[in-house]
Design a protein around this motif. Structure first.
Motif, PDB file in Angstrom:
ATOM      1  N   ALA A  64       0.621  -1.064  -0.028  1.00 45.73           N
ATOM      2  CA  ALA A  64      -0.015  -0.110   0.100  1.00 45.73           C
ATOM      3  C   ALA A  64       0.769   1.159  -0.199  1.00 45.73           C
ATOM      4  CB  ALA A  64      -0.712   0.011   1.257  1.00 45.73           C
ATOM      5  N   LEU A  65       2.097   1.354   0.497  1.00 45.99           N
ATOM      6  CA  LEU A  65       3.110   2.306   0.673  1.00 45.99           C
ATOM      7  C   LEU A  65       3.462   2.515  -0.570  1.00 45.99           C
ATOM      8  CD1 LEU A  65       4.912   1.774   4.145  1.00 45.99           C
ATOM      9  CD2 LEU A  65       3.320   3.645   3.571  1.00 45.99           C
ATOM     10  N   GLU A  66       3.625   1.596  -1.302  1.00 47.81           N
ATOM     11  CA  GLU A  66       4.155   1.581  -2.985  1.00 47.81           C
ATOM     12  C   GLU A  66       3.155   2.367  -3.606  1.00 47.81           C
ATOM     13  OE1 GLU A  66       6.507  -2.710  -3.048  1.00 47.81           O
ATOM     14  OE2 GLU A  66       5.058  -2.321  -4.504  1.00 47.81           O
ATOM     15  N   LEU A  67       1.811   1.742  -3.624  1.00 45.68           N
ATOM     16  CA  LEU A  67       0.717   2.090  -4.438  1.00 45.68           C
ATOM     17  C   LEU A  67       0.426   3.803  -3.908  1.00 45.68           C
ATOM     18  CD1 LEU A  67      -1.789  -0.643  -4.225  1.00 45.68           C
ATOM     19  CD2 LEU A  67      -0.263  -0.123  -5.901  1.00 45.68           C
ATOM     20  N   ALA A  68       0.605   4.196  -2.730  1.00 49.28           N
ATOM     21  CA  ALA A  68       0.515   5.644  -2.546  1.00 49.28           C
ATOM     22  C   ALA A  68       0.997   6.612  -3.142  1.00 49.28           C
ATOM     23  CB  ALA A  68       0.787   5.589  -0.946  1.00 49.28           C
ATOM     24  N   ILE A  69       2.356   6.225  -3.806  1.00 48.91           N
ATOM     25  CA  ILE A  69       3.031   7.199  -4.692  1.00 48.91           C
ATOM     26  C   ILE A  69       2.466   7.402  -6.087  1.00 48.91           C
ATOM     27  CG2 ILE A  69       4.966   7.579  -3.315  1.00 48.91           C
ATOM     28  CD1 ILE A  69       6.177   5.516  -5.182  1.00 48.91           C
ATOM     29  N   ASP A  70       1.425   6.468  -6.467  1.00 50.37           N
ATOM     30  CA  ASP A  70       0.810   6.608  -7.738  1.00 50.37           C
ATOM     31  C   ASP A  70      -0.426   7.347  -7.704  1.00 50.37           C
ATOM     32  OD1 ASP A  70      -0.532   5.920 -10.243  1.00 50.37           O
ATOM     33  OD2 ASP A  70      -0.663   3.993  -9.798  1.00 50.37           O
ATOM     34  N   PRO A  71      -0.284   8.343  -8.289  1.00 52.19           N
ATOM     35  CA  PRO A  71      -1.274   9.421  -8.503  1.00 52.19           C
ATOM     36  C   PRO A  71      -2.610   8.907  -9.276  1.00 52.19           C
ATOM     37  CG  PRO A  71       0.241  10.436  -9.748  1.00 52.19           C
ATOM     38  CD  PRO A  71       0.922   9.221  -9.036  1.00 52.19           C
ATOM     39  N   GLY A  72      -2.266   7.928  -9.740  1.00 54.11           N
ATOM     40  CA  GLY A  72      -3.504   7.317 -10.625  1.00 54.11           C
ATOM     41  C   GLY A  72      -4.271   6.207  -9.751  1.00 54.11           C
ATOM     42  N   ARG A  73      -3.652   6.051  -8.767  1.00 57.15           N
ATOM     43  CA  ARG A  73      -4.505   4.718  -7.909  1.00 57.15           C
ATOM     44  C   ARG A  73      -5.594   5.446  -7.271  1.00 57.15           C
ATOM     45  NH1 ARG A  73      -5.349  -0.390  -7.247  1.00 57.15           N
ATOM     46  NH2 ARG A  73      -3.519  -0.533  -8.374  1.00 57.15           N
ATOM     47  N   SER A  74      -6.849   4.930  -7.474  1.00 56.59           N
ATOM     48  CA  SER A  74      -7.939   5.445  -6.823  1.00 56.59           C
ATOM     49  C   SER A  74      -8.149   4.936  -5.548  1.00 56.59           C
ATOM     50  CB  SER A  74      -9.361   5.201  -7.865  1.00 56.59           C
ATOM     51  OG  SER A  74      -9.376   3.847  -8.064  1.00 56.59           O
ATOM     52  N   THR A  75      -8.603   5.994  -4.703  1.00 58.39           N
ATOM     53  CA  THR A  75      -8.523   5.546  -3.127  1.00 58.39           C
ATOM     54  C   THR A  75     -10.191   5.776  -2.711  1.00 58.39           C
ATOM     55  OG1 THR A  75      -8.053   8.006  -2.491  1.00 58.39           O
ATOM     56  CG2 THR A  75      -6.605   6.297  -2.536  1.00 58.39           C
ATOM     57  N   PRO A  76     -10.428   5.095  -1.815  1.00 62.38           N
ATOM     58  CA  PRO A  76      -9.876   4.080  -0.858  1.00 62.38           C
ATOM     59  C   PRO A  76      -9.523   3.069  -1.792  1.00 62.38           C
ATOM     60  CG  PRO A  76     -12.066   4.631   0.150  1.00 62.38           C
ATOM     61  CD  PRO A  76     -11.998   5.409  -1.191  1.00 62.38           C
ATOM     62  N   CYS A  77      -8.200   2.496  -1.495  1.00 67.80           N
ATOM     63  CA  CYS A  77      -7.706   1.315  -2.201  1.00 67.80           C
ATOM     64  C   CYS A  77      -7.609  -0.039  -1.120  1.00 67.80           C
ATOM     65  CB  CYS A  77      -6.545   1.575  -3.044  1.00 67.80           C
ATOM     66  SG  CYS A  77      -5.630   0.074  -3.447  1.00 67.80           S
ATOM     67  N   LEU A  78      -7.938  -1.056  -1.401  1.00 71.23           N
ATOM     68  CA  LEU A  78      -7.781  -2.061  -0.514  1.00 71.23           C
ATOM     69  C   LEU A  78      -6.737  -3.030  -0.992  1.00 71.23           C
ATOM     70  CD1 LEU A  78      -8.822  -4.269   1.810  1.00 71.23           C
ATOM     71  CD2 LEU A  78     -10.352  -5.335  -0.057  1.00 71.23           C
ATOM     72  N   VAL A  79      -5.904  -3.271  -0.201  1.00 69.83           N
ATOM     73  CA  VAL A  79      -4.813  -4.242  -0.570  1.00 69.83           C
ATOM     74  C   VAL A  79      -4.917  -5.414   0.169  1.00 69.83           C
ATOM     75  CG1 VAL A  79      -2.216  -4.882  -0.743  1.00 69.83           C
ATOM     76  CG2 VAL A  79      -2.927  -2.313  -1.076  1.00 69.83           C
ATOM     77  N   LEU A  80      -5.216  -6.420  -0.314  1.00 67.76           N
ATOM     78  CA  LEU A  80      -5.686  -7.900   0.423  1.00 67.76           C
ATOM     79  C   LEU A  80      -4.649  -8.893  -0.040  1.00 67.76           C
ATOM     80  CD1 LEU A  80      -7.823  -9.238   2.165  1.00 67.76           C
ATOM     81  CD2 LEU A  80      -9.120  -9.548  -0.197  1.00 67.76           C
ATOM     82  N   ALA A  81      -4.269  -9.549   1.010  1.00 63.63           N
ATOM     83  CA  ALA A  81      -3.350 -10.839   0.711  1.00 63.63           C
ATOM     84  C   ALA A  81      -4.149 -12.212   1.284  1.00 63.63           C
ATOM     85  CB  ALA A  81      -1.904 -10.648   1.283  1.00 63.63           C
ATOM     86  N   GLN A  82      -4.086 -13.082   0.509  1.00 63.09           N
ATOM     87  CA  GLN A  82      -4.549 -14.420   0.900  1.00 63.09           C
ATOM     88  C   GLN A  82      -3.650 -15.032   2.064  1.00 63.09           C
ATOM     89  OE1 GLN A  82      -7.235 -15.958  -0.792  1.00 63.09           O
ATOM     90  NE2 GLN A  82      -7.140 -17.620   0.920  1.00 63.09           N
ATOM     91  N   ARG A  83      -2.309 -14.699   1.621  1.00 67.24           N
ATOM     92  CA  ARG A  83      -1.141 -15.118   2.645  1.00 67.24           C
ATOM     93  C   ARG A  83      -0.003 -13.931   2.953  1.00 67.24           C
ATOM     94  NH1 ARG A  83       2.120 -18.803   4.512  1.00 67.24           N
ATOM     95  NH2 ARG A  83       4.132 -18.991   3.478  1.00 67.24           N
ATOM     96  N   GLN A  84       0.080 -13.630   3.940  1.00 67.96           N
ATOM     97  CA  GLN A  84       1.206 -12.596   4.160  1.00 67.96           C
ATOM     98  C   GLN A  84       2.369 -13.337   4.844  1.00 67.96           C
ATOM     99  OE1 GLN A  84       0.648  -7.969   5.615  1.00 67.96           O
ATOM    100  NE2 GLN A  84       0.569  -9.610   7.282  1.00 67.96           N
ATOM    101  N   THR A  85       3.509 -12.983   4.110  1.00 72.70           N
ATOM    102  CA  THR A  85       4.514 -14.070   4.447  1.00 72.70           C
ATOM    103  C   THR A  85       5.592 -12.664   5.440  1.00 72.70           C
ATOM    104  OG1 THR A  85       5.679 -13.208   2.568  1.00 72.70           O
ATOM    105  CG2 THR A  85       4.645 -15.423   2.762  1.00 72.70           C
ATOM    106  N   GLY A  86       5.437 -11.633   5.305  1.00 68.40           N
ATOM    107  CA  GLY A  86       6.365 -10.590   6.000  1.00 68.40           C
ATOM    108  C   GLY A  86       5.771  -9.400   6.867  1.00 68.40           C
ATOM    109  N   GLY A  87       4.600 -10.147   7.455  1.00 65.17           N
ATOM    110  CA  GLY A  87       3.838  -8.999   8.308  1.00 65.17           C
ATOM    111  C   GLY A  87       4.516  -8.100   9.102  1.00 65.17           C
ATOM    112  N   ARG A  88       4.353  -6.812   9.106  1.00 61.46           N
ATOM    113  CA  ARG A  88       5.084  -5.938  10.050  1.00 61.46           C
ATOM    114  C   ARG A  88       4.099  -5.291  11.222  1.00 61.46           C
ATOM    115  NH1 ARG A  88       6.321  -1.413   8.516  1.00 61.46           N
ATOM    116  NH2 ARG A  88       5.541  -1.280   6.276  1.00 61.46           N
ATOM    117  N   GLY A  89       4.793  -5.406  12.424  1.00 61.01           N
ATOM    118  CA  GLY A  89       3.850  -4.735  13.438  1.00 61.01           C
ATOM    119  C   GLY A  89       4.642  -3.208  13.778  1.00 61.01           C
TER     120      GLY A  89
END
Ligand code: BTN
Length: 273
Positions: free
Chosen positions: A29-54
């Protein structure tokens, strides 16, 4: 499997970025944030997350059956001035509590300042709000919820502090249903924040897990301890310390009593967690 057409039709998101497997939905989502063409609200969804950060250096354990997603929102579009951004984490936590209430009638869903949700005394959800670049006026709201990823076979130390919805109710849940309900509640809480934080303040204070307990907070190089008086309108944790009442806008809770001062007075002493 997620039902993406239902999510698009029944939630406030305008675009969905779905992945079978992803390191971290927040990173994407941080990557997509810099794309002005990306319409928001945008949901980034992962079936499986391998490196989740807290928060800080923490990682987020996302095994099969957990729900991990991030929502990229535009502060200008949502009428959310930067001054209100520190409140977004609490507003999103409140959204998770209120959404999960639907399945956990008569159970205790509490907000542990600043970014955790506890179900019957154990962590069921964690939130990570990040701001890619204040000039972009976009925010990333990352949410992890232990839905069907049972902790029953997890090490005892982990079971003592974390839980999953399925463990508490002894049934599994449709991830799409949980996601839609959380997104709907998130939209409602962000609207409340657009209008005024006054009603939110009352609601997050009522949900505050730490209120009444003796809490030790690390704040920069300092540790402060005192009875928690709740959360103020600016989202700060209020501690009644030896030097008076202090409001902390940031910090890490390093210790807290398992019971409030009042409950302890009426029962035998218990250990700190
Ligand atoms: C915490 O407990 O400190 C916060 C955990 C936040 C985890 C979620 S899972 C979805 C999103 N993507 C991440 O990498 N982190 C958040």
């Amino acid at each position: 499997m997620f039902d993406l057409s239902r999510i698009a039709a029944e939630s406030f998101v305008r675009s969905i970025d779905f992945h079978d497997s992803l390191g971290s939905t927040n990173d994407r989502a941080l990557e997509l944030a810099i794309d002005p063409g990306r319409s928001t609200p945008c949901l980034v969804l992962a079936q499986r997350q391998t490196g989740g950060r807290g928060r800080g250096a923490n990682s987020w354990w996302s095994s099969e059956g957990s729900l991990t997603f991030s929502v990229l929102v535009d502060g200008l579009e949502r009428n959310l001035p930067a001054g209100n951004w520190p409140l977004v984490s609490l507003a999103a936590g409140l959204a998770v509590c209120e959404a999960l209430d639907a399945w956990h009638v008569d159970r205790e869903l509490k907000l542990k300042w600043p970014n955790d949700v506890f179900l019957d005394g154990r962590k069921v959800s964690g939130l990570l709000v990040e701001i890619p670049d204040p000039k972009l006026s976009r925010l990333v709201i990352g949410i992890g919820i232990n839905v069907n990823n049972s902790f029953e076979t997890a090490p005892t130390e982990l079971r003592a502090i974390a839980t999953a919805m399925s463990d508490v109710e002894s049934r599994t849940f449709e991830l799409t249903d949980v996601l839609i309900r959380v997104l709907t509640a998130l939209d409602a809480q962000l609207r409340c924040l657009e209008q005024s934080s006054a009603t939110l303040r009352e609601r997050w204070s009522r949900r505050s897990l730490l209120t009444g307990r003796i809490v030790t907070l690390r704040h920069g190089n300092e540790e402060a301890a005192g009875r928690c008086l709740g959360i103020d309108g600016e989202g700060a944790l209020l501690l009644e310390t030896a030097s008076g009442v202090r409001a902390f806008r940031s910090g890490v809770v390093v210790r807290y009593d398992s019971q409030s001062v009042e409950d302890r007075a009426s029962s035998r002493p218990t250990e700190s967690v």
